[in-house]
Design a protein around this motif. Structure first.
Motif, mmCIF file in Angstrom:
data_model
loop_
_atom_site.group_PDB
_atom_site.id
_atom_site.type_symbol
_atom_site.label_atom_id
_atom_site.label_comp_id
_atom_site.label_asym_id
_atom_site.label_seq_id
_atom_site.Cartn_x
_atom_site.Cartn_y
_atom_site.Cartn_z
ATOM 1 N N PHE A 37 77.533 -6.435 40.155
ATOM 2 C CA PHE A 37 76.828 -5.491 41.132
ATOM 3 C C PHE A 37 77.834 -5.487 42.391
ATOM 4 C CE2 PHE A 37 73.718 -4.675 44.579
ATOM 5 C CZ PHE A 37 73.130 -3.412 44.065
ATOM 6 N N LEU A 38 78.044 -6.520 43.174
ATOM 7 C CA LEU A 38 78.846 -6.274 44.291
ATOM 8 C C LEU A 38 80.355 -5.461 43.940
ATOM 9 C CD1 LEU A 38 77.930 -9.441 46.328
ATOM 10 C CD2 LEU A 38 77.055 -7.169 46.694
ATOM 11 N N ASP A 39 80.944 -6.116 42.876
ATOM 12 C CA ASP A 39 82.013 -5.559 42.801
ATOM 13 C C ASP A 39 82.108 -4.024 42.222
ATOM 14 O OD1 ASP A 39 84.899 -5.937 41.918
ATOM 15 O OD2 ASP A 39 84.499 -5.514 39.946
ATOM 16 N N ALA A 40 81.113 -3.734 41.498
ATOM 17 C CA ALA A 40 80.791 -1.973 41.456
ATOM 18 C C ALA A 40 80.479 -1.185 42.887
ATOM 19 C CB ALA A 40 79.737 -1.802 40.653
ATOM 20 N N LYS A 44 81.481 1.185 48.671
ATOM 21 C CA LYS A 44 80.749 2.437 48.523
ATOM 22 C C LYS A 44 79.363 2.372 48.960
ATOM 23 C CE LYS A 44 83.848 2.629 44.515
ATOM 24 N NZ LYS A 44 83.709 2.407 42.984
ATOM 25 N N SER A 45 78.974 3.722 48.848
ATOM 26 C CA SER A 45 77.351 3.713 49.365
ATOM 27 C C SER A 45 76.695 4.309 48.043
ATOM 28 C CB SER A 45 77.523 4.699 50.661
ATOM 29 O OG SER A 45 77.810 4.166 51.621
ATOM 30 N N LEU A 46 75.544 4.325 48.031
ATOM 31 C CA LEU A 46 74.665 4.845 46.937
ATOM 32 C C LEU A 46 74.171 6.079 47.420
ATOM 33 C CD1 LEU A 46 72.549 1.653 46.031
ATOM 34 C CD2 LEU A 46 74.331 2.651 44.435
ATOM 35 N N ARG A 47 74.261 7.205 46.930
ATOM 36 C CA ARG A 47 73.897 8.393 47.252
ATOM 37 C C ARG A 47 73.031 9.293 46.271
ATOM 38 N NH1 ARG A 47 78.356 10.381 51.754
ATOM 39 N NH2 ARG A 47 78.527 8.235 52.567
ATOM 40 N N ILE A 48 72.313 9.986 46.624
ATOM 41 C CA ILE A 48 71.322 11.255 46.082
ATOM 42 C C ILE A 48 71.597 12.240 47.054
ATOM 43 C CG2 ILE A 48 69.331 11.881 44.868
ATOM 44 C CD1 ILE A 48 68.678 8.924 44.289
ATOM 45 N N SER A 54 71.427 8.165 51.521
ATOM 46 C CA SER A 54 72.765 7.321 51.529
ATOM 47 C C SER A 54 72.168 6.056 51.870
ATOM 48 C CB SER A 54 73.769 7.789 52.361
ATOM 49 O OG SER A 54 74.641 7.058 52.499
ATOM 50 N N LEU A 55 72.658 5.015 51.000
ATOM 51 C CA LEU A 55 72.206 3.503 51.110
ATOM 52 C C LEU A 55 73.614 2.727 51.021
ATOM 53 C CD1 LEU A 55 69.328 3.267 48.805
ATOM 54 C CD2 LEU A 55 68.908 3.513 51.196
ATOM 55 N N ASP A 56 73.712 1.879 52.018
ATOM 56 C CA ASP A 56 74.643 0.681 51.898
ATOM 57 C C ASP A 56 73.882 -0.515 51.632
ATOM 58 O OD1 ASP A 56 76.809 2.051 52.862
ATOM 59 O OD2 ASP A 56 76.165 2.236 54.723
ATOM 60 N N VAL A 57 74.276 -1.256 50.495
ATOM 61 C CA VAL A 57 73.680 -2.305 50.001
ATOM 62 C C VAL A 57 74.625 -3.346 50.413
ATOM 63 C CG1 VAL A 57 72.757 -3.740 48.335
ATOM 64 C CG2 VAL A 57 72.195 -1.165 48.177
ATOM 65 N N GLN A 58 74.372 -4.110 51.344
ATOM 66 C CA GLN A 58 75.237 -5.282 51.879
ATOM 67 C C GLN A 58 75.329 -6.560 51.055
ATOM 68 O OE1 GLN A 58 74.193 -5.242 56.154
ATOM 69 N NE2 GLN A 58 74.976 -3.191 56.433
ATOM 70 N N PRO A 59 76.437 -7.233 51.044
ATOM 71 C CA PRO A 59 76.569 -8.512 50.194
ATOM 72 C C PRO A 59 75.574 -9.573 50.959
ATOM 73 C CG PRO A 59 78.856 -7.541 50.642
ATOM 74 C CD PRO A 59 77.769 -6.648 51.425
ATOM 75 N N GLY A 60 75.323 -9.500 52.307
ATOM 76 C CA GLY A 60 74.572 -10.449 52.920
ATOM 77 C C GLY A 60 73.025 -10.469 52.660
ATOM 78 N N GLY A 61 72.677 -9.303 51.834
ATOM 79 C CA GLY A 61 71.174 -9.000 51.489
ATOM 80 C C GLY A 61 70.294 -8.111 52.077
ATOM 81 N N LYS A 62 71.008 -7.228 53.111
ATOM 82 C CA LYS A 62 70.495 -6.308 53.685
ATOM 83 C C LYS A 62 70.769 -4.907 53.002
ATOM 84 C CE LYS A 62 68.708 -8.584 57.018
ATOM 85 N NZ LYS A 62 67.355 -8.873 57.121
ATOM 86 N N ILE A 63 70.048 -3.859 53.186
ATOM 87 C CA ILE A 63 69.904 -2.665 52.763
ATOM 88 C C ILE A 63 69.837 -1.750 54.064
ATOM 89 C CG2 ILE A 63 68.956 -0.657 51.467
ATOM 90 C CD1 ILE A 63 67.841 -2.896 49.580
ATOM 91 N N VAL A 64 70.783 -0.720 54.394
ATOM 92 C CA VAL A 64 70.408 0.200 55.623
ATOM 93 C C VAL A 64 71.044 1.504 54.957
ATOM 94 C CG1 VAL A 64 70.853 -1.660 57.389
ATOM 95 C CG2 VAL A 64 72.978 -0.260 56.191
ATOM 96 N N GLY A 105 80.629 3.432 36.207
ATOM 97 C CA GLY A 105 81.996 3.658 36.922
ATOM 98 C C GLY A 105 81.640 4.672 38.049
ATOM 99 N N ASP A 106 80.799 5.699 37.768
ATOM 100 C CA ASP A 106 80.509 6.940 38.928
ATOM 101 C C ASP A 106 79.194 6.920 39.303
ATOM 102 O OD1 ASP A 106 83.220 7.962 39.043
ATOM 103 O OD2 ASP A 106 82.916 8.748 36.995
ATOM 104 N N THR A 107 78.235 6.199 38.465
ATOM 105 C CA THR A 107 76.717 6.441 38.652
ATOM 106 C C THR A 107 76.101 5.074 38.564
ATOM 107 O OG1 THR A 107 76.854 8.739 37.878
ATOM 108 C CG2 THR A 107 74.743 7.724 37.898
ATOM 109 N N MET A 108 75.262 4.699 39.441
ATOM 110 C CA MET A 108 74.649 3.529 39.118
ATOM 111 C C MET A 108 72.950 3.832 38.955
ATOM 112 S SD MET A 108 74.837 -0.034 41.642
ATOM 113 C CE MET A 108 76.639 -0.351 40.824
#
Length: 125
Positions: A37-40, A44-48, A54-64, A105-108
């Motif tokens: 998951f973290l490698d993918a 990058k940010s998740l976007r719709i 726009s979401l940044d899912v951080q390795p330390g367990g936070k979402i912003v 590869g492009d979409t999660m």
């Protein structure tokens, strides 16, 4: 146009859409581990775009991030092969849920209720 011809056209469109959806699903692979998951997501940010999400899912367990002009915050963990999270959208809490994650590869794609619920596709940018 005859009723028969219109029906055949409608059936053709339905079959094409079904085949397109099946192809999109078939090309995605399930993410099974936190490391995958973290490698993918790396860098990058998740976007719709339609929702300004726009979401940044951080390795330390936070979402912003942000969605529809409001801040999004939360916490996440990887548990038993699923992305489990609690999110706040502005003041509104979106209940805890564990989600299946698929990736091409492009979409999660996140599917709620451990893969049995509704799905949302995010572009990675």
């Amino acid at each position: 146009m005859s009723v028969l011809r219109a029906s055949a056209l409608a059936l053709g469109v339905c079959l094409a859409l079904a085949a397109s959806a099946a192809t999109a699903t078939a090309s995605m692979a399930k993410i099974d581990t936190r490391a995958q998951f973290l490698d993918a997501l790396s860098g990058k940010s998740l976007r719709i775009g339609i929702y300004g999400l726009s979401l940044d899912v951080q390795p330390g367990g936070k979402i912003v991030g942000r969605a529809v002009g409001r801040p999004v915050t939360g916490d996440w963990a990887w548990q038993d092969g699923y992305f489990c999270r609690t999110i706040f959208w502005g003041e509104r809490e979106i209940p805890y849920n564990c989600q299946r994650v698929d990736y091409d590869g492009d979409t999660m794609r996140f599917t709620s209720d451990r893969g049995a619920g509704r799905s949302a596709d995010f572009n990675l940018r």
